[in-house]
Write a protein that holds these residues in place. Structure first.
Motif, PDB file in Angstrom:
ATOM      1  N   UNK A 147       7.791   8.027 -10.055  1.00  0.00           N
ATOM      2  CA  UNK A 147       7.779   6.843 -10.924  1.00  0.00           C
ATOM      3  C   UNK A 147       7.772   5.557 -10.095  1.00  0.00           C
ATOM      4  N   UNK A 148       7.360   4.475 -10.720  1.00  0.00           N
ATOM      5  CA  UNK A 148       7.247   3.197 -10.011  1.00  0.00           C
ATOM      6  C   UNK A 148       8.580   2.764  -9.400  1.00  0.00           C
ATOM      7  N   UNK A 149       9.666   2.915 -10.151  1.00  0.00           N
ATOM      8  CA  UNK A 149      10.956   2.503  -9.628  1.00  0.00           C
ATOM      9  C   UNK A 149      11.361   3.368  -8.431  1.00  0.00           C
ATOM     10  N   UNK A 150      10.996   4.627  -8.428  1.00  0.00           N
ATOM     11  CA  UNK A 150      11.288   5.505  -7.303  1.00  0.00           C
ATOM     12  C   UNK A 150      10.506   5.106  -6.067  1.00  0.00           C
ATOM     13  N   UNK A 151       9.239   4.755  -6.287  1.00  0.00           N
ATOM     14  CA  UNK A 151       8.416   4.311  -5.152  1.00  0.00           C
ATOM     15  C   UNK A 151       8.986   3.033  -4.544  1.00  0.00           C
ATOM     16  N   UNK A 152       9.436   2.110  -5.402  1.00  0.00           N
ATOM     17  CA  UNK A 152      10.027   0.870  -4.906  1.00  0.00           C
ATOM     18  C   UNK A 152      11.325   1.157  -4.156  1.00  0.00           C
ATOM     19  N   UNK A 153      12.117   2.074  -4.655  1.00  0.00           N
ATOM     20  CA  UNK A 153      13.376   2.432  -4.010  1.00  0.00           C
ATOM     21  C   UNK A 153      13.137   3.080  -2.645  1.00  0.00           C
ATOM     22  N   UNK A 154      12.186   4.000  -2.587  1.00  0.00           N
ATOM     23  CA  UNK A 154      11.875   4.661  -1.307  1.00  0.00           C
ATOM     24  C   UNK A 154      11.335   3.653  -0.302  1.00  0.00           C
ATOM     25  N   UNK A 211       0.821  -1.208   0.000  1.00  0.00           N
ATOM     26  CA  UNK A 211       0.000   0.000   0.000  1.00  0.00           C
ATOM     27  C   UNK A 211       0.854   1.258   0.000  1.00  0.00           C
ATOM     28  N   UNK A 212       1.927   1.276   0.781  1.00  0.00           N
ATOM     29  CA  UNK A 212       2.836   2.426   0.796  1.00  0.00           C
ATOM     30  C   UNK A 212       3.456   2.639  -0.573  1.00  0.00           C
ATOM     31  N   UNK A 213       3.883   1.550  -1.190  1.00  0.00           N
ATOM     32  CA  UNK A 213       4.467   1.659  -2.526  1.00  0.00           C
ATOM     33  C   UNK A 213       3.477   2.187  -3.543  1.00  0.00           C
ATOM     34  N   UNK A 214       2.231   1.747  -3.451  1.00  0.00           N
ATOM     35  CA  UNK A 214       1.214   2.222  -4.401  1.00  0.00           C
ATOM     36  C   UNK A 214       0.904   3.697  -4.183  1.00  0.00           C
ATOM     37  N   UNK A 215       0.878   4.129  -2.918  1.00  0.00           N
ATOM     38  CA  UNK A 215       0.627   5.547  -2.641  1.00  0.00           C
ATOM     39  C   UNK A 215       1.791   6.390  -3.163  1.00  0.00           C
ATOM     40  N   UNK A 216       3.018   5.926  -2.937  1.00  0.00           N
ATOM     41  CA  UNK A 216       4.178   6.662  -3.435  1.00  0.00           C
ATOM     42  C   UNK A 216       4.203   6.690  -4.962  1.00  0.00           C
TER      43      UNK A 216
END
Length: 160
Positions: free
Chosen positions: A68-75, A58-63
């Motif tokens: 970008x998707x790769x940035x959300x995954x990295x964060x 859920x955090x990744x989807x909100x980010x």
């Protein structure tokens, strides 16, 4: 006399057998309770793992809404790594949450852990059960400093 010895031996054997059976029954009951508790803890841990995975997703989807998707995954990965590091530090034995930086044996109030390497031996002023405190250490003032009567070097005689 022989009959008394036989009765004594039979009585002690019977008592030993009864005690063994009682202990065995008690240990079985305790083991059964511990197994049940262990199973519940294991199921609880697995459920918490899935709940944590859902929260991280859920955090990744909100980010991903803002970056970008790769940035959300990295964060998200970086946040999880920080959480794991903090939990690992908190799990260390003797961990003090407010330790002074640079000294793993110092507390926030400046006191040192008496179990620290090089710490003076502890004394027990209150008897058994009282907390151990390190013995008092007298302050050391170098010679020649204000408040001392000693001269830093012996007075020298002028050579003539």
């Amino acid at each position: 006399m022989d009959r008394m010895e036989n009765l004594s031996k039979e009585l002690s054997d019977d008592i030993a057998r009864i005690v063994r059976e009682a202990l065995r029954d008690e240990l079985r009951e305790q083991t059964r309770e511990r197994r049940r508790s262990l199973r519940l803890h294991a199921v609880s841990a697995a459920t918490a793992l899935y709940a944590g995975a859902a929260l991280v997703l859920g955090l990744g989807l909100v980010l991903a809404l803002g970056v970008p998707d790769w940035g959300a995954a990295l964060i998200t990965g970086a946040l999880l790594a920080l959480a794991a590091y903090a939990l690992r530090r908190a799990a260390r034995p003797g961990h003090t949450p407010h330790a002074v930086a640079g000294d793993p044996y110092a507390a926030a109030d400046g006191a040192r852990d008496p179990r620290a390497p090089g710490a003076p031996p502890s004394v027990d002023p209150g008897g058994p059960g009282a907390p151990l405190v390190p013995p008092p250490i007298p302050p050391v003032v170098p010679p020649g400093m204000p408040g001392t009567t000693e001269q830093p070097f012996p007075p020298q005689r002028p050579d003539r």
